[in-house]
Scaffold this active site. Structure first.
Site, short mmCIF file in Angstrom:
data_model
loop_
_atom_site.label_atom_id
_atom_site.label_comp_id
_atom_site.label_asym_id
_atom_site.label_seq_id
_atom_site.Cartn_x
_atom_site.Cartn_y
_atom_site.Cartn_z
N GLY A 50 0.76 -0.89 -0.52
CA GLY A 50 -0.08 -0.15 0.38
C GLY A 50 1.14 1.48 -0.11
O GLY A 50 2.03 1.19 -0.13
N CYS A 77 4.90 -6.47 2.11
CA CYS A 77 5.63 -5.05 1.22
C CYS A 77 4.56 -4.50 2.63
O CYS A 77 4.96 -4.81 4.35
CB CYS A 77 5.14 -4.16 0.26
SG CYS A 77 5.90 -2.93 -0.19
N TYR A 78 4.01 -3.15 2.60
CA TYR A 78 2.97 -2.76 3.89
C TYR A 78 2.18 -3.93 4.73
O TYR A 78 2.71 -3.25 5.66
CB TYR A 78 1.87 -2.21 2.87
CG TYR A 78 1.58 -1.18 4.45
CD1 TYR A 78 1.95 0.28 4.42
CD2 TYR A 78 0.13 -1.69 4.52
CE1 TYR A 78 1.21 0.57 6.06
CE2 TYR A 78 -0.67 -0.98 5.56
CZ TYR A 78 0.06 0.37 6.14
OH TYR A 78 -0.38 1.23 7.30
N HIS A 164 7.84 -7.71 -2.96
CA HIS A 164 6.19 -7.41 -4.77
C HIS A 164 6.95 -8.96 -4.97
O HIS A 164 7.34 -9.02 -6.27
CB HIS A 164 6.37 -6.37 -5.14
CG HIS A 164 6.22 -5.34 -4.76
ND1 HIS A 164 4.92 -5.03 -3.92
CD2 HIS A 164 6.19 -4.28 -3.99
CE1 HIS A 164 4.41 -4.45 -2.84
NE2 HIS A 164 5.63 -3.36 -3.60
N GLU A 166 4.33 -10.62 -6.80
CA GLU A 166 3.61 -10.06 -7.80
C GLU A 166 4.32 -9.56 -8.68
O GLU A 166 3.68 -9.88 -10.11
CB GLU A 166 2.35 -9.96 -7.24
CG GLU A 166 2.16 -8.42 -6.99
CD GLU A 166 2.93 -7.69 -5.80
OE1 GLU A 166 3.54 -8.67 -4.95
OE2 GLU A 166 3.04 -6.32 -5.67
N VAL A 221 -14.57 -7.75 -26.74
CA VAL A 221 -14.37 -8.88 -26.33
C VAL A 221 -16.09 -9.42 -24.76
O VAL A 221 -16.58 -9.97 -24.87
CB VAL A 221 -13.33 -9.54 -26.12
CG1 VAL A 221 -12.34 -8.60 -25.65
CG2 VAL A 221 -13.27 -11.01 -25.14
N ASP A 222 -15.37 -8.06 -24.07
CA ASP A 222 -16.06 -8.33 -22.63
C ASP A 222 -17.77 -8.83 -22.91
O ASP A 222 -18.57 -9.30 -22.17
CB ASP A 222 -16.40 -7.02 -22.14
CG ASP A 222 -14.78 -6.42 -22.09
OD1 ASP A 222 -13.45 -7.58 -22.38
OD2 ASP A 222 -14.04 -5.50 -21.71
N LYS A 370 -9.28 -9.67 -18.16
CA LYS A 370 -9.33 -9.40 -19.95
C LYS A 370 -8.57 -11.01 -20.19
O LYS A 370 -9.61 -11.92 -20.70
CB LYS A 370 -9.00 -8.21 -20.86
CG LYS A 370 -8.88 -8.65 -21.57
CD LYS A 370 -9.70 -7.64 -21.52
CE LYS A 370 -10.17 -7.16 -23.48
NZ LYS A 370 -11.20 -5.78 -22.93
#
Ligand code: XMP
Length: 515
Positions: A50, A77-78, A164, A166, A221-222, A370
């Site tokens: 964060g 992290c945070y 991080h 990710e 597409v959505d 997506k």
């Protein structure tokens, strides 16, 4: 599993990576109490990074109760610092910031870092640092700015990393997440985006009942996947409405009819609303105002379409109570739907909805990214030409004309856009590029020379971007010869344009669309 969002866009990325590890994840705001989180019965929890310092006034904190529930938790992290602080460790303001690729030294692999090298590059972004781990925790790694860069308490199944995992720049990030999920929390990798289909079909049936629904089809597409999913759930109770708002690209309307309707057999109603949108947008240059107007007009057109449907069905016809939208997770977050996140722009299908909406919304893709929507689409049998289409925003060319939107300007932009798309496709770049908005700077003019004569025309901007999910993006290095062909053709074939420029800004700081 739940990702607790401490207000940074990293929470999205964590949720994605967890799903890539075949574990379903959802994001919840940090303002939820432990009781609210535990009510969801999570198999594991990740506390995200964060923007705050744990020392800042009003900084979000973690209630220690959360760690006493027996649910495995990973702090990032945070979230790592907040966990350390809540459990009695020391977090210090060192004034030593670590930012970017940082070398981390592993002193004990434990569960979390098992199988990863002793020295590894990890992506850091922090000012404060954990100086002492709470009682019961083993320190797993250190770095020059973080005396404690990772820790774990195997008995309580609590884990944390300062970096991080990710972010792709963390060399072994995905492995660390997987060690937590599979070994730390004991989860099985058995979720796929396709699993969403059965759940959503049941949820849509429960929500809609015997009523009818309409779905705005944009050709993208959505909305196509949302429509296919809802059609699977409620069949003929769904009618798709294609609104030609005049802000479409060349050939768009025809493509929807050809590709989608032919493949799915869905009921389609085409509404010509070109005049209506142009009139509503007259004199408007402000991007947010344009977005709000387009969002409002869309809804008004849908409401009128619904009334027409009811009238056509006569007295026995069920009410059209539901509006299906292909809203995705990033739309929700970027419109300020994720608590603590800033409102960057009002996506027409989220923040742009009028307050007096007559419909209840059905948004079966609201928690998906997506690429996951594409996977769902393929599983539902939506044709590949639609599933792999590059994204095109609902407000269409209306937010690609910087300045007032007029019919003439739309014609100019449509022509330039068609050329760029044709050449990018010819060069075989469609799958390498996330999308390539072409933007008309309608209020800018520059001097040129053509056929010995002076011109005073408008520039168009090419904005080719590469991205995984539109949350972040980089500009695509399109080969120079392809750019040259596009530029030559546009300036030759579109009389009002005498300059083609390339946007070389990543996101952040630029967004993908100019407005
Ligand atoms: P930005 O400009 O926010 O765009 O970086 C991120 C992605 O979202 C698309 N976009 C929209 N899509 N309605 C949509 O359906 C909208 O109002 C909207 N605004 C932006 C954009 O094309 C990109 O893929």
């Amino acid at each position: 599993m739940l990702v607790v969002d401490f207000g940074a866009q990293y929470a999205q990325l964590i949720a994605r990576r967890v799903r890539e590890a075949n574990v379903y994840s959802e994001i919840v705001p940090h303002t939820w109490t432990p009781a609210q989180m535990l009510e969801r019965n999570p198999a594991a929890i990740i506390l995200s990074g964060g923007p705050s310092s744990v020392y800042a006034t009003g900084a979000p904190f973690v209630d220690p109760e959360l760690f006493a529930a027996g649910v495995p938790v990973l702090g990032i992290c945070y979230g790592f610092q907040a966990m350390a602080q809540a459990l009695g460790g020391d977090v210090a303001q060192t004034g030593l910031r670590e930012f970017g690729g940082t070398e981390v030294e592993v002193c004990a692999a434990g569960v979390l870092l098992a199988g990863t090298p002793e020295r590894q590059t990890a992506w850091m972004s922090h000012g404060d640092a954990v100086h002492r781990a709470p009682d019961g925790f083993e320190v797993l790694a250190t770095s020059s700015g973080s005396p404690v860069a990772a820790f774990e308490d195997r008995a309580r199944r609590l884990y944390g990393v300062q970096w991080h995992p990710e972010v792709r720049h963390s060399a072994h990030g995905q492995e660390v997440l997987e060690r937590f999920l599979y070994d730390g929390a004991g989860l099985s990798p058995d979720w796929t985006p396709g699993n969403v289909i059965a759940d959503q079909v049941a949820a849509i049936r429960a929500q809609v009942g015997d009523a009818r629904a309409i779905c705005g089809l944009s050709g993208g597409v959505d909305s196509a996947v949302a429509a296919a999913l809802v059609q699977r759930a409620i069949g003929d109770q769904l009618t798709c409405v294609f609104v030609d708002h005049g802000l479409l690209r060349a050939g768009e309307a025809e493509q929807v009819e050809r590709d989608f309707v032919d493949a799915t057999g869905v009921h389609l109603m085409v509404v010509d609303a070109r005049e209506r949108f142009l009139t509503a947008l007259a004199g408007i240059s402000d991007p947010e105002q344009k977005r709000k107007i387009i969002g409002r007009e869309f809804i008004r057109v849908f409401e009128a379409a619904a009334r027409d449907l009811v009238a056509q069905a006569g007295e026995d016809g069920a009410d059209v109570r539901f509006l299906v939208q292909g809203t995705l997770y990033p739309d929700v977050v970027e419109s300020g739907g994720g608590e603590g996140a800033a409102n960057i722009k009002s996506h027409h299908n989220v923040g742009g909805l009028p307050e007096d909406l007559e419909f209840e919304l059905v948004e079966p893709l609201r928690t998906l990214f997506k690429d996951e929507v594409r996977a769902v689409g393929l599983e539902l049998g939506v044709p590949e030409e639609i599933v792999w289409r590059q994204p095109f925003p609902g407000p269409g060319l209306g937010i690609r004309i910087v300045g007032e939107v007029t019919a003439d300007r739309l014609d100019v932009l449509r022509a330039a856009d068609a050329i760029a798309r044709e050449e990018l496709t010819r060069a075989g770049l469609d799958r390498d590029i996330w999308q390539c908005p072409v933007v008309l700077l309608a209020d800018v003019r520059s001097v040129g020379v053509q056929g010995d004569g002076r011109t005073y025309g408008h520039p168009v901007v090419l904005r080719p971007v590469s991205s995984e999910d539109a949350m972040t993006a980089d500009w695509t290095r399109v080969p120079y010869d392809v750019l040259a062909t596009i530029s030559t053709r546009i300036t030759n074939e579109v009389a009002e344009v005498n300059r083609v420029v390339l946007d070389v800004t990543s996101k952040p700081p630029g967004t993908i669309e100019w407005e």
